[in-house]
Design a protein around this motif. Sequence first.
Motif, PDB file in Angstrom:
ATOM      1  N   TYR A 177       0.816  -1.220   0.000  1.00 53.98           N
ATOM      2  CA  TYR A 177       0.000   0.000   0.000  1.00 53.98           C
ATOM      3  C   TYR A 177       0.847   1.267   0.000  1.00 53.98           C
ATOM      4  CZ  TYR A 177      -3.480   3.455   1.458  1.00 53.98           C
ATOM      5  OH  TYR A 177      -4.305   4.561   1.524  1.00 53.98           O
ATOM      6  N   HIS A 178       1.895   1.278   0.787  1.00 55.60           N
ATOM      7  CA  HIS A 178       2.690   2.494   0.953  1.00 55.60           C
ATOM      8  C   HIS A 178       3.339   2.881  -0.379  1.00 55.60           C
ATOM      9  CE1 HIS A 178       5.546   5.401   2.524  1.00 55.60           C
ATOM     10  NE2 HIS A 178       4.954   5.319   3.710  1.00 55.60           N
ATOM     11  N   PRO A 179       3.159   4.120  -0.834  1.00 51.88           N
ATOM     12  CA  PRO A 179       3.639   4.517  -2.161  1.00 51.88           C
ATOM     13  C   PRO A 179       5.161   4.534  -2.302  1.00 51.88           C
ATOM     14  CG  PRO A 179       2.807   6.424  -0.960  1.00 51.88           C
ATOM     15  CD  PRO A 179       2.414   5.219  -0.162  1.00 51.88           C
ATOM     16  N   ALA A 180       5.888   4.582  -1.186  1.00 53.55           N
ATOM     17  CA  ALA A 180       7.345   4.669  -1.275  1.00 53.55           C
ATOM     18  C   ALA A 180       8.033   3.308  -1.195  1.00 53.55           C
ATOM     19  CB  ALA A 180       7.887   5.573  -0.165  1.00 53.55           C
ATOM     20  N   PHE A 181       7.289   2.265  -0.810  1.00 53.41           N
ATOM     21  CA  PHE A 181       7.928   0.958  -0.643  1.00 53.41           C
ATOM     22  C   PHE A 181       8.512   0.470  -1.967  1.00 53.41           C
ATOM     23  CE2 PHE A 181       7.765  -3.701  -0.848  1.00 53.41           C
ATOM     24  CZ  PHE A 181       8.632  -3.992   0.199  1.00 53.41           C
ATOM     25  N   ASP A 182       9.780   0.052  -1.921  1.00 51.34           N
ATOM     26  CA  ASP A 182      10.488  -0.495  -3.067  1.00 51.34           C
ATOM     27  C   ASP A 182      10.515   0.479  -4.255  1.00 51.34           C
ATOM     28  OD1 ASP A 182      11.981  -2.411  -4.413  1.00 51.34           O
ATOM     29  OD2 ASP A 182      10.199  -3.277  -5.359  1.00 51.34           O
ATOM     30  N   THR A 183      10.641   1.753  -3.960  1.00 49.39           N
ATOM     31  CA  THR A 183      10.805   2.773  -5.003  1.00 49.39           C
ATOM     32  C   THR A 183      12.081   3.554  -4.706  1.00 49.39           C
ATOM     33  OG1 THR A 183       9.644   4.565  -3.848  1.00 49.39           O
ATOM     34  CG2 THR A 183       8.274   3.000  -5.102  1.00 49.39           C
ATOM     35  N   ASP A 184      12.354   4.553  -5.527  1.00 51.48           N
ATOM     36  CA  ASP A 184      13.548   5.369  -5.260  1.00 51.48           C
ATOM     37  C   ASP A 184      13.354   6.255  -4.038  1.00 51.48           C
ATOM     38  OD1 ASP A 184      11.722   7.131  -6.321  1.00 51.48           O
ATOM     39  OD2 ASP A 184      12.945   7.694  -8.059  1.00 51.48           O
ATOM     40  N   ARG A 185      12.135   6.263  -3.479  1.00 53.42           N
ATOM     41  CA  ARG A 185      11.880   7.034  -2.251  1.00 53.42           C
ATOM     42  C   ARG A 185      11.885   6.133  -1.007  1.00 53.42           C
ATOM     43  NH1 ARG A 185       6.968   8.216  -4.581  1.00 53.42           N
ATOM     44  NH2 ARG A 185       5.956   8.223  -2.526  1.00 53.42           N
ATOM     45  N   HIS A 186      12.187   4.848  -1.208  1.00 51.49           N
ATOM     46  CA  HIS A 186      12.152   3.897  -0.083  1.00 51.49           C
ATOM     47  C   HIS A 186      12.992   4.410   1.089  1.00 51.49           C
ATOM     48  CE1 HIS A 186      11.579  -0.346   1.402  1.00 51.49           C
ATOM     49  NE2 HIS A 186      12.594   0.046   2.170  1.00 51.49           N
ATOM     50  N   ASP A 187      14.205   4.846   0.771  1.00 50.57           N
ATOM     51  CA  ASP A 187      15.047   5.486   1.790  1.00 50.57           C
ATOM     52  C   ASP A 187      15.163   6.977   1.451  1.00 50.57           C
ATOM     53  OD1 ASP A 187      16.901   5.368   4.076  1.00 50.57           O
ATOM     54  OD2 ASP A 187      18.396   5.946   2.578  1.00 50.57           O
ATOM     55  N   PRO A 188      14.702   7.846   2.336  1.00 44.64           N
ATOM     56  CA  PRO A 188      14.347   7.556   3.728  1.00 44.64           C
ATOM     57  C   PRO A 188      12.848   7.401   3.984  1.00 44.64           C
ATOM     58  CG  PRO A 188      14.600   9.892   3.485  1.00 44.64           C
ATOM     59  CD  PRO A 188      14.837   9.311   2.113  1.00 44.64           C
ATOM     60  N   GLU A 189      11.980   7.652   3.004  1.00 47.69           N
ATOM     61  CA  GLU A 189      10.550   7.796   3.309  1.00 47.69           C
ATOM     62  C   GLU A 189       9.946   6.536   3.928  1.00 47.69           C
ATOM     63  OE1 GLU A 189       6.392   8.918   0.971  1.00 47.69           O
ATOM     64  OE2 GLU A 189       8.328   9.522   0.104  1.00 47.69           O
ATOM     65  N   TYR A 190      10.133   5.380   3.249  1.00 47.45           N
ATOM     66  CA  TYR A 190       9.527   4.178   3.825  1.00 47.45           C
ATOM     67  C   TYR A 190      10.287   3.711   5.063  1.00 47.45           C
ATOM     68  CZ  TYR A 190       7.259  -0.239   4.556  1.00 47.45           C
ATOM     69  OH  TYR A 190       6.545  -1.267   5.146  1.00 47.45           O
ATOM     70  N   ASN A 191      11.593   3.845   5.072  1.00 45.66           N
ATOM     71  CA  ASN A 191      12.361   3.443   6.254  1.00 45.66           C
ATOM     72  C   ASN A 191      11.932   4.230   7.496  1.00 45.66           C
ATOM     73  OD1 ASN A 191      13.846   1.488   4.946  1.00 45.66           O
ATOM     74  ND2 ASN A 191      15.560   2.847   4.462  1.00 45.66           N
ATOM     75  N   ASP A 192      11.686   5.529   7.332  1.00 52.51           N
ATOM     76  CA  ASP A 192      11.209   6.326   8.464  1.00 52.51           C
ATOM     77  C   ASP A 192       9.840   5.835   8.936  1.00 52.51           C
ATOM     78  OD1 ASP A 192      13.472   7.858   8.405  1.00 52.51           O
ATOM     79  OD2 ASP A 192      12.552   9.590   7.436  1.00 52.51           O
ATOM     80  N   PHE A 193       8.983   5.531   7.970  1.00 54.06           N
ATOM     81  CA  PHE A 193       7.644   5.010   8.296  1.00 54.06           C
ATOM     82  C   PHE A 193       7.749   3.687   9.056  1.00 54.06           C
ATOM     83  CE2 PHE A 193       4.359   1.968   6.883  1.00 54.06           C
ATOM     84  CZ  PHE A 193       3.221   2.561   7.399  1.00 54.06           C
ATOM     85  N   TYR A 194       8.584   2.800   8.579  1.00 53.23           N
ATOM     86  CA  TYR A 194       8.763   1.484   9.203  1.00 53.23           C
ATOM     87  C   TYR A 194       9.267   1.624  10.637  1.00 53.23           C
ATOM     88  CZ  TYR A 194      10.930  -3.171   9.876  1.00 53.23           C
ATOM     89  OH  TYR A 194      11.322  -4.401  10.354  1.00 53.23           O
ATOM     90  N   LEU A 195      10.308   2.422  10.828  1.00 50.58           N
ATOM     91  CA  LEU A 195      10.858   2.611  12.168  1.00 50.58           C
ATOM     92  C   LEU A 195       9.836   3.264  13.095  1.00 50.58           C
ATOM     93  CD1 LEU A 195      13.215   2.446  14.134  1.00 50.58           C
ATOM     94  CD2 LEU A 195      14.069   4.607  13.192  1.00 50.58           C
ATOM     95  N   ALA A 196       9.078   4.211  12.571  1.00 50.72           N
ATOM     96  CA  ALA A 196       8.072   4.889  13.392  1.00 50.72           C
ATOM     97  C   ALA A 196       6.973   3.923  13.828  1.00 50.72           C
ATOM     98  CB  ALA A 196       7.468   6.059  12.616  1.00 50.72           C
ATOM     99  N   GLN A 197       6.484   3.094  12.901  1.00 51.83           N
ATOM    100  CA  GLN A 197       5.434   2.139  13.264  1.00 51.83           C
ATOM    101  C   GLN A 197       5.947   1.092  14.254  1.00 51.83           C
ATOM    102  OE1 GLN A 197       3.157   0.346  10.004  1.00 51.83           O
ATOM    103  NE2 GLN A 197       1.612   1.872  10.540  1.00 51.83           N
ATOM    104  N   MET A 198       7.169   0.616  14.056  1.00 50.40           N
ATOM    105  CA  MET A 198       7.714  -0.369  14.988  1.00 50.40           C
ATOM    106  C   MET A 198       7.898   0.241  16.372  1.00 50.40           C
ATOM    107  SD  MET A 198       7.754  -3.191  13.475  1.00 50.40           S
ATOM    108  CE  MET A 198       8.463  -3.988  14.887  1.00 50.40           C
ATOM    109  N   THR A 199       8.231   1.523  16.430  1.00 52.03           N
ATOM    110  CA  THR A 199       8.353   2.199  17.725  1.00 52.03           C
ATOM    111  C   THR A 199       6.993   2.297  18.410  1.00 52.03           C
ATOM    112  OG1 THR A 199      10.231   3.473  16.879  1.00 52.03           O
ATOM    113  CG2 THR A 199       9.172   4.276  18.886  1.00 52.03           C
TER     114      THR A 199
END
Length: 571
Positions: A177-199
């Motif tokens: 669903y997340h528009p940045a996953f596995d794209t050129d925006r994955h880092d940092p956009e999806y990585n920030d999202f992932y870390l935030a949700q895990m927190t």
Amino acid sequence: MKVRKPYLLALFLFASTPFLDAKTEIDDTLIEYKPVEGMRATPPEALAKWRERKLALFIHWTVTADRGRSVTQSHSRHSRFKPSGKIPPEEYDLYYKEFNPVRYNPQEWTQMAQDAGLKYIVYVSKHHDGFSLFDTAYSEYDIMSSPYGKDVLKMLADACRASGVELGLYYSPRDWYHPAFDTDRHDPEYNDFYLAQMTELATNYGPIVELWFDGMTPAGPDKWKDTPEQVAEMLRELHPDIMLNPRGGVPADFETYETKYGPYKRDIPWQRCSTLTVFAWNYRTPDIPVRSIEELLDELVYTIGRGGNYLLNIGPRADGSLDENHVRQFRAFGEFVKPHGEAIYGTIAGPFIDGAWGASTAKGNTTYLFIRSAIEGPFQIPLSDAEIESASLLNPAGKLSFEKTETGYALDLPPVSDDWTHSFRVVKLQLDQPATRLDPRPLNPYLVPTSLAASSSKMGQPAENAADDSVQTYWQPASPKDQVAWLEYQYDQPVTFNHVSLGYDHGWMPVTSSRIEAYQEGEWKVLLQMKDPVARPFHAIEPTTTNRIRFVQEGRRSNTLEVVEMKVWFE
């Protein structure tokens, strides 16, 4: 519109008061844990607690419930990792607007876990479809935006604490669903999202005993950077006893076998996850068959008898209720587990390797034999390196007589009573020394090959690895492009056998054929066709005499076969 929360501040505040609980006594007779590649040296107390829990409830619940589809076969978002579903994103991604679990009662879920003898729950907080089944500040695509509008995970966490059932979480780093996953925006956009949700998950829901990740691909390490390490460090700091599975991009605490049996292992923690219904993780329709209690008890016995933990799944309906047929089967499971708890919780694989007869576990100076209920009369136990001090049945409780033989002991098993309905009986043997330190041995000797052959072998992974009694070595064909691979056992003299067991990993390769063959009368004859060779602990065949036996596997695209072991015997 949701506002980003200062999650790093929350992390700091939470980290100052990590969860504490009572110390778990560590059995110093357990085999020393030896981490292998891809695994970390888990603290002994965390490992002891995990082994003490042994059994858990997996809960797959998302917006595809009641729609006749699996969550992993529904979403058709374009990606290098293409799910097999056909529902377009513009349709699938609106299902949450109809998701309204008005019959959700987390106390019912925890009660069912207790009735089944399951010590903790692993709850799917976010699957590949990206829908967050918890209150997140970092996405509108969550349970708070559904008609229900309540934090179902918070309610479950509260119910767990009230009942004494512990909480673990499943989380999919992969996100369709997340528009940045596995794209050129994955880092940092999806990585920030992932870390935030895990927190959020690590700080908002109390103690977490297990984190079950499920896939980083198709995004590679170049996109994830060091985010998986940050997540693991944060989880282990806040939850010192947490156990992580091997699908999160970091060294794990245990191996995962999805709907498969792991090999016999005492010194490597592993877990089998399995479905209550016929390979359906989330609830689809009422007519999906429920697996028999005999099949579930087989999975339990042959998993714990090989040293594994067992994670059994249920899928709630979209309205939050549980199918009564599913609940009834969990209760039936608990009717066997509860009277035999001492033979299950806190044990490791016993000294007697499993076979058609059953399996064994061990704890301290005690070994427990889970013996098929149909077996009665003298039961031969190969035990010349220890003395049996006493023998008894756990349920119904009663002493058993035994006598010493040239090779060990003969145990007198009475016939089962007319009202006994379970497929196994459990015998408790008290020994004069730690059962956990006795060398493992089969009840029926394996037919060790004189020599081995293979279709081809990759350098460093020869055919001989399949018969070397080590679960850390394996045979692998020379090229992953080999679409037919075979492993052959050869004997100087003809042998008679009627059982074969396999330990292997074929990754996610589509398999078109797996079979056991014997060479007779100048040709190879198929003895058994198998849909999945490791979906069963062993395979019984008609007694066959030959001096050449082989396992053959064919795949449609490529063969990533890794055979850890092949055992052949007559029983």
